[in-house]
Scaffold this motif. Structure first.
Motif, PDB file in Angstrom:
ATOM      1  N   GLU A 194       0.824  -1.151   0.139  1.00 28.37           N
ATOM      2  CA  GLU A 194       0.078   0.110   0.162  1.00 28.37           C
ATOM      3  C   GLU A 194       0.693   1.350   0.037  1.00 28.37           C
ATOM      4  N   GLN A 245      -7.337  -3.016  -0.042  1.00 27.51           N
ATOM      5  CA  GLN A 245      -6.472  -2.366  -1.067  1.00 27.51           C
ATOM      6  C   GLN A 245      -7.080  -0.755  -1.272  1.00 27.51           C
ATOM      7  N   SER A 246      -7.800  -0.330  -0.694  1.00 28.74           N
ATOM      8  CA  SER A 246      -8.072   1.164  -0.784  1.00 28.74           C
ATOM      9  C   SER A 246      -7.050   2.158  -0.365  1.00 28.74           C
ATOM     10  N   GLU A 261      -3.997   1.337  -0.976  1.00 31.21           N
ATOM     11  CA  GLU A 261      -3.268   1.343  -2.201  1.00 31.21           C
ATOM     12  C   GLU A 261      -3.619   2.446  -2.998  1.00 31.21           C
ATOM     13  N   VAL A 262      -5.011   2.698  -3.487  1.00 35.58           N
ATOM     14  CA  VAL A 262      -5.598   3.696  -4.232  1.00 35.58           C
ATOM     15  C   VAL A 262      -5.241   4.973  -3.592  1.00 35.58           C
ATOM     16  N   ARG A 274      -1.303   5.739  -4.150  1.00 31.63           N
ATOM     17  CA  ARG A 274      -1.493   5.905  -5.630  1.00 31.63           C
ATOM     18  C   ARG A 274      -1.788   7.179  -6.220  1.00 31.63           C
ATOM     19  N   ARG A 302     -12.721  11.019  -3.827  1.00 28.94           N
ATOM     20  CA  ARG A 302     -13.073   9.738  -4.169  1.00 28.94           C
ATOM     21  C   ARG A 302     -13.600   8.915  -3.022  1.00 28.94           C
ATOM     22  N   HIS A 314     -14.221   2.681  -1.211  1.00 33.14           N
ATOM     23  CA  HIS A 314     -13.287   3.408  -0.750  1.00 33.14           C
ATOM     24  C   HIS A 314     -13.429   4.355   0.338  1.00 33.14           C
TER      25      HIS A 314
END
Length: 258
Positions: A19, A41-42, A44-45, A48, A86, A93
């Motif tokens: 992440e 995996q939020s 990681e979003v 990024r 987002r 998310h």
């Protein structure tokens, strides 16, 4: 003087995905480390988005009357707004966020700016002295700021790894900005808590001093964190300030006389 940089990110030994994110923008002398959080995996979003948003800001926004430090802070604030939007718009998310530490070198001013929110850190190694330039935005750090007299026993009752600032958690975020005058051979170390949480400041300084090639120093730092358990993702970016001479400046042709 010029900046040269290298970075490395590793999943660690106990996590299934990474992440963390880092980005190097040598054309703008900008460097970023982000450590995402949020699960599924939020995180990681979020990390990024932080890295890509800051990069996009520097590529697209060029106002001559704005200082490098102001641009860096504005880029981080814009990243926060995008991540929050987002998270607010997507149930998947919701609640995601990321810490961030970003550095920008202004060669004309010989100044290195650091903007950060969360517990990702920036250090400066100058000679044998390692100095932490950022203050962790965490529950324990905030408590010590208010009550410097707290003992180790007092601190044991506070939950660890609770972050009090991060990008994406609210519409606005208080971003700390610091300016440091540079000297030749200064090394700035940007890292996630997967590094500084597992190896001591003394070991960080020793590894960076002992490995003149920045890519090798990054590898040795990640290996040391993994050797100590690798409980989290590990990310490090090293930025060294060097004399702005071309590689051939110190060389002179040695022509043989006929």
């Amino acid at each position: 003087m010029r900046s040269v940089a290298a970075g490395l990110s590793d999943v660690g030994r106990q996590r299934h995905h990474n992440e963390d994110r880092f980005i190097l923008l040598p054309e703008f002398n900008v460097f970023v480390v982000a450590d995402g959080m949020g699960g599924h995996q939020s995180g990681e979003v979020a990390s990024r988005m932080a890295a890509s948003s800051i990069a996009k800001y520097f590529r697209n926004e060029c106002k001559p009357d704005v200082t490098v430090g102001q641009r860096l802070r504005a880029a981080v604030l814009e990243a926060n707004a995008k991540i929050y939007a987002r998270a607010d718009d997507s149930r998947l998310h919701r609640g995601m966020g990321t810490t961030v530490v970003a550095g920008a070198y202004a060669p004309d001013d010989r100044t290195f700016f650091v903007a950060h929110a969360g517990d990702s850190r920036c250090y400066r190694l100058r000679g044998d002295e390692l100095k932490q330039l950022t203050r962790d935005h965490s529950l324990i750090s905030d408590a010590l700021l208010e009550r410097p007299d707290l003992t180790e026993l007092d601190l044991k009752y506070l939950p660890k790894n609770v972050i009090t600032r991060a990008l994406g958690i609210s519409p606005t975020v208080d971003v700390d900005l610091r300016a440091e005058r540079v000297e030749p051979n200064d090394v700035f170390i940007l890292c996630s808590d997967g590094l500084h949480g597992l190896i001591s400041d003394e070991e960080i300084a020793f590894i960076v001093r002992d490995n003149a090639i920045l890519t090798e120093a990054c590898t040795r730092l990640v290996e040391a964190a993994n050797a100590n358990g690798g409980r989290d993702n590990i990310t490090v970016v090293l930025v060294r300030i060097e004399p702005d001479d071309p590689p051939w400046a110190g060389r002179r042709a040695n022509y043989a006389r006929p």
